[in-house]
Design an enzyme around this catalytic site. Sequence first.
Site: not given
Length: 502
Positions: A263, A323, A373
């Site tokens: 990320e 995301k 995440c």
Amino acid sequence: MAGRAWPGPLEILAALLLGALQTLAYVHTGAWWLQLACVGLLAWRASRVRPGLAALMGAAYGTAWVAAGTWWLFISMHRYGGLPAWMAVAAVIALAAFLSLYLAAALAAFARWRSGRPLADAALFAAVWLLAELARGVLFTGFPWVAAGYAHVDGPLAAWAPWVGVYGIGAVAAFAAALAALQPDRSSASLLRGIALPVALLAVPALVGSPDFTRATGTLSVTLLQGNIPQDEKFEITHQAAALEWHVGALNEARGDLVVAPETAIPFLPQQMPEGLWEGLQQRFGQGDTAALVGVPLGDERSGYTNSAAGFAPGQPPYRYDKQHLVPFGEFIPAMFRWFTDLMHIPLGDFNRGPLVAPSFVVKGERIGPNICYEDLFGEELAARFAGTGEAPTIQANHSNNGWVGPTHAVDQPQPISRRRSRVQQRPMIRATNTGATVVIDHRGRVTHALPPHTRGVLEGRVQGREGSTPFARWAGPFGLWPPFLLALAVLGWAARRRAGP
């Protein structure tokens, strides 16, 4: 099991200690039995008090449970966010106390509507426990960290994973623990109910094993990068050049089928990157035999920004995953909390959300499904990608930056989450992280390749793709969490009506 109510403060203190103690089962997954013991003792004590005291016990247990499992938030807010230590401690406790309100309501309902019949009361306890976990996992964007099912990644209840998912495992554990704890005496009937049925729930699935609901596809050689960039250096201009040089060098040197960077491995928008870097990556992976998935922010001021993974593969147009499940306070600021985020010196943003069902990134016939995440914490959302046919991922890929927890053992907490997700979907998961845990996990939830955390390195391994759907994916994909919610609500309604009488 015989017993009387203790003085109120002692009951609350016991609940507080049990809530904190059970967290060891998430740290040492072989201690799965400890979670059952703590929940069973909680059910036993809650069955002997009035609803008001039961609610306080639930609040104490839940606060200790969540605070002990999320203590690393103190590091994020104090060390990297600049909050005074007392304020960071208060914030962690406040969050835990708020999330414990669901368990407080659950135990109040249990104490109010229990019947004194062990089997019925165990079912009621499992139902209210499930409702509390669902509420914590869904409301206000959800935060199901250290949910009960994650304590059973390596225990006998793990065999239930492809059938009922993490919340279902938590409910089965609550039922088994409560049934064992709520027996009124030591008669043969009580022993049969209190021992035989819980043992069957635990032992039989483990002995029988989970069938393979999925089948093998192809195999990819993968290269996973772990830059080990300290969080306080990641966004500092004086340190970014060296970190960028390492990541770009490792990307260019990779020779497998797929290289994955963490990320925000490149913490610049494409238009902010050094001249030629973005174009060079596209050219490097637009030809040859290697594809790449790289964590990078995308967007512009007009259209908004996203936390994304960019993909480049030979003969394909650039791929983009945005995301979808954003982190409160980190990637968006909840209403009325701007004052709190202004107190911290952390590069925060209001990102746009990506689509719930995103297309896969195709590499040599395998479909890679990225998540970023803590998105792999929300199994029902990932299951939506399996509701269709033909386009479901054969391999899942997690991009994370766990530098926020500093050089602590908390960096290992997300690994059991990914392992559970692999077993629930029967899909492998590859994890490329900044500081760890960078691992390859097979479709059975077993770690096959791993890098030591808090080190800079490159992990090479092989991963076998899978296709097909587990029972969990078949019902959670189209219906989400509605089936367990409605089932638990039906049990609660039945118990309340039965208790009320004609």
